[in-house]
Design a protein around this motif. Structure first.
Motif, PDB file in Angstrom:
ATOM      1  N   PHE A 139      -6.847   5.527  -3.440  1.00 55.84           N
ATOM      2  CA  PHE A 139      -7.409   4.191  -3.689  1.00 55.84           C
ATOM      3  C   PHE A 139      -7.147   3.375  -2.432  1.00 55.84           C
ATOM      4  N   TYR A 140      -8.203   2.939  -1.775  1.00 53.55           N
ATOM      5  CA  TYR A 140      -8.095   2.227  -0.508  1.00 53.55           C
ATOM      6  C   TYR A 140      -8.285   0.740  -0.739  1.00 53.55           C
ATOM      7  N   LEU A 141      -7.327   0.000  -0.255  1.00 48.24           N
ATOM      8  CA  LEU A 141      -7.331  -1.446  -0.465  1.00 48.24           C
ATOM      9  C   LEU A 141      -7.345  -2.175   0.867  1.00 48.24           C
ATOM     10  N   CYS A 142      -8.206  -3.157   0.954  1.00 47.03           N
ATOM     11  CA  CYS A 142      -8.228  -4.054   2.094  1.00 47.03           C
ATOM     12  C   CYS A 142      -7.533  -5.346   1.670  1.00 47.03           C
ATOM     13  N   ALA A 143      -6.846  -5.970   2.589  1.00 47.65           N
ATOM     14  CA  ALA A 143      -6.186  -7.238   2.298  1.00 47.65           C
ATOM     15  C   ALA A 143      -6.301  -8.154   3.503  1.00 47.65           C
ATOM     16  N   TRP A 144      -6.172  -9.452   3.235  1.00 54.66           N
ATOM     17  CA  TRP A 144      -6.133 -10.415   4.322  1.00 54.66           C
ATOM     18  C   TRP A 144      -4.947 -11.349   4.128  1.00 54.66           C
ATOM     19  N   SER A 145      -4.513 -11.929   5.231  1.00 56.42           N
ATOM     20  CA  SER A 145      -3.480 -12.959   5.157  1.00 56.42           C
ATOM     21  C   SER A 145      -3.798 -14.040   6.179  1.00 56.42           C
ATOM     22  N   PRO A 146      -3.281 -15.240   5.947  1.00 54.11           N
ATOM     23  CA  PRO A 146      -3.427 -16.263   6.990  1.00 54.11           C
ATOM     24  C   PRO A 146      -2.744 -15.784   8.270  1.00 54.11           C
ATOM     25  N   ARG A 147      -3.250 -16.244   9.412  1.00 52.89           N
ATOM     26  CA  ARG A 147      -2.732 -15.772  10.700  1.00 52.89           C
ATOM     27  C   ARG A 147      -1.229 -15.977  10.830  1.00 52.89           C
ATOM     28  N   THR A 148      -0.712 -17.088  10.340  1.00 53.55           N
ATOM     29  CA  THR A 148       0.705 -17.406  10.543  1.00 53.55           C
ATOM     30  C   THR A 148       1.575 -17.082   9.339  1.00 53.55           C
ATOM     31  N   TYR A 195      -4.710  -0.520   3.251  1.00 50.25           N
ATOM     32  CA  TYR A 195      -3.668   0.214   2.550  1.00 50.25           C
ATOM     33  C   TYR A 195      -4.299   1.395   1.810  1.00 50.25           C
ATOM     34  N   ARG A 196      -3.473   2.410   1.539  1.00 44.91           N
ATOM     35  CA  ARG A 196      -3.868   3.492   0.653  1.00 44.91           C
ATOM     36  C   ARG A 196      -2.824   3.584  -0.459  1.00 44.91           C
ATOM     37  N   GLN A 197      -3.328   3.805  -1.658  1.00 41.31           N
ATOM     38  CA  GLN A 197      -2.452   3.978  -2.819  1.00 41.31           C
ATOM     39  C   GLN A 197      -2.794   5.327  -3.435  1.00 41.31           C
ATOM     40  N   ALA A 198      -1.922   6.296  -3.246  1.00 39.14           N
ATOM     41  CA  ALA A 198      -2.118   7.609  -3.835  1.00 39.14           C
ATOM     42  C   ALA A 198      -1.431   7.643  -5.190  1.00 39.14           C
ATOM     43  N   ALA A 199      -1.875   8.536  -6.046  1.00 39.38           N
ATOM     44  CA  ALA A 199      -1.332   8.631  -7.403  1.00 39.38           C
ATOM     45  C   ALA A 199       0.180   8.845  -7.345  1.00 39.38           C
ATOM     46  N   GLY A 200       0.924   8.012  -8.091  1.00 38.79           N
ATOM     47  CA  GLY A 200       2.365   8.172  -8.159  1.00 38.79           C
ATOM     48  C   GLY A 200       3.117   7.698  -6.936  1.00 38.79           C
ATOM     49  N   ARG A 201       2.407   7.051  -6.028  1.00 39.19           N
ATOM     50  CA  ARG A 201       3.066   6.573  -4.809  1.00 39.19           C
ATOM     51  C   ARG A 201       2.780   5.094  -4.631  1.00 39.19           C
ATOM     52  N   GLY A 202       3.620   4.475  -3.824  1.00 41.08           N
ATOM     53  CA  GLY A 202       3.418   3.056  -3.563  1.00 41.08           C
ATOM     54  C   GLY A 202       2.306   2.814  -2.575  1.00 41.08           C
ATOM     55  N   PHE A 262      -5.522  -9.181  -1.827  1.00 40.27           N
ATOM     56  CA  PHE A 262      -6.153  -7.873  -1.828  1.00 40.27           C
ATOM     57  C   PHE A 262      -7.588  -7.912  -2.346  1.00 40.27           C
ATOM     58  N   GLY A 263      -8.373  -6.982  -1.835  1.00 38.85           N
ATOM     59  CA  GLY A 263      -9.726  -6.782  -2.331  1.00 38.85           C
ATOM     60  C   GLY A 263      -9.723  -5.898  -3.568  1.00 38.85           C
ATOM     61  N   PRO A 264     -10.911  -5.620  -4.100  1.00 38.69           N
ATOM     62  CA  PRO A 264     -11.007  -4.844  -5.343  1.00 38.69           C
ATOM     63  C   PRO A 264     -10.756  -3.356  -5.167  1.00 38.69           C
ATOM     64  N   GLY A 265     -10.785  -2.844  -3.938  1.00 43.17           N
ATOM     65  CA  GLY A 265     -10.456  -1.445  -3.695  1.00 43.17           C
ATOM     66  C   GLY A 265     -11.650  -0.512  -3.723  1.00 43.17           C
ATOM     67  N   THR A 266     -11.460   0.647  -3.086  1.00 42.03           N
ATOM     68  CA  THR A 266     -12.435   1.743  -3.110  1.00 42.03           C
ATOM     69  C   THR A 266     -11.716   3.005  -3.559  1.00 42.03           C
ATOM     70  N   ARG A 267     -12.233   3.616  -4.609  1.00 44.10           N
ATOM     71  CA  ARG A 267     -11.663   4.885  -5.081  1.00 44.10           C
ATOM     72  C   ARG A 267     -12.377   6.005  -4.358  1.00 44.10           C
ATOM     73  N   LEU A 268     -11.651   6.743  -3.497  1.00 49.26           N
ATOM     74  CA  LEU A 268     -12.218   7.853  -2.732  1.00 49.26           C
ATOM     75  C   LEU A 268     -11.706   9.164  -3.282  1.00 49.26           C
ATOM     76  N   THR A 269     -12.625  10.035  -3.620  1.00 50.12           N
ATOM     77  CA  THR A 269     -12.286  11.386  -4.040  1.00 50.12           C
ATOM     78  C   THR A 269     -12.908  12.356  -3.053  1.00 50.12           C
ATOM     79  N   VAL A 270     -12.063  13.164  -2.431  1.00 50.75           N
ATOM     80  CA  VAL A 270     -12.546  14.175  -1.483  1.00 50.75           C
ATOM     81  C   VAL A 270     -12.525  15.520  -2.203  1.00 50.75           C
ATOM     82  N   THR A 271     -13.678  16.168  -2.249  1.00 52.40           N
ATOM     83  CA  THR A 271     -13.785  17.412  -3.031  1.00 52.40           C
ATOM     84  C   THR A 271     -13.934  18.650  -2.139  1.00 52.40           C
TER      85      THR A 271
END
Lengths: 113, 114
Positions: A88-97, A36-43, A104-113
């Motif tokens: 903010f990039y988030l990885c998540a897992w779910s059971p197969r079924t 997932y990606r979470q941008a500022a002010g967005r879901g 969710f994981g702790p996330g990675t904050r990516l800033t592209v300059t």
């Protein structure tokens, strides 16, 4: 118990540079995996999901790609970053079924300059 | 078009009061609705799931209601504490979608003042 790891925690990259974010899950087998990606002010926006090794579904066409080389490893990549890839990039897992039980994981904050 | 809205971007309340957060949706027929808590710089943490045939679900100081006629869910935190301060996200699970079909609202930032 299950745990999910992401790295790096923060990243600052110039426009046009490549990207590789990694996610691993412990304590479970055959999980569904999500980026997932979470941008500022967005879901939270689902980017990719995977139901098995080598199986990737893309939800949003964009500059990014994903791969799942092992059962519990999920990688998000880009060949050339854009400013709009910041977020903010988030990885998540779910059971197969039970895809709705997403953890969710702790996330990675990516800033592209 | 399909929308999911959390009515307040921010909610400020006094410690000890009940916080009530709202999630409305249009043009979806969700099978489940979930609430997550997200602290700054962290990933969301699952709190509660309520099914379409359930009216209410409780967990400790948390209560969720789900009205499929009004297309609305209310999330209550009773006896609120400063530690409850966080952003709360609602998410819909929609039948017939892809394996990744969890649709999130933008969240409501709750601040509980001592």
């Amino acid at each position: 118990s299950q745990t999910i790891h992401q790295w790096p925690a923060t990243l600052v990259q110039p426009v046009g540079s490549p990207l590789s974010l990694e996610c691993t899950v412990e304590g479970t087998s055959n999980p569904n995996l999500y980026w997932y990606r979470q941008a500022a002010g967005r879901g939270l926006q689902l980017l990719f999901y995977s139901v098995g090794i080598g199986q990737i579904s893309s939800e949003v066409p964009q500059n990014l790609s994903a791969s799942r080389p092992q059962d519990r490893q999920f990688i998000l990549s880009s060949k050339k970053l854009l400013l709009s890839d910041s977020g903010f990039y988030l990885c998540a897992w779910s059971p197969r079924t039970a895809f709705y039980e997403q953890y969710f994981g702790p996330g990675t904050r990516l800033t592209v300059t | 078009s399909q929308k999911i809205e959390q009515n307040s971007e921010a909610l400020n309340i006094q410690e000890g009061k009940t916080a009530t957060l709202t999630c409305n949706y249009t043009n979806y027929s969700p099978a489940y609705l979930q609430w997550y808590r997200q602290d700054p710089g962290r990933g969301p943490v699952f709190l509660l799931l309520i099914r379409e045939n359930e009216k209410e679900k409780r967990k400790e100081r948390l209560k969720v209601t789900f009205d499929t006629t009004l297309k609305q869910s209310l999330f209550h935190i009773t006896a609120s504490q400063p530690a409850d301060s966080a952003t709360y996200l609602c998410a819909l699970v929609v039948y017939g979608g892809s394996q990744g079909n969890l649709i999130f609202g933008k969240g409501t930032k709750l601040s509980v003042k001592p």
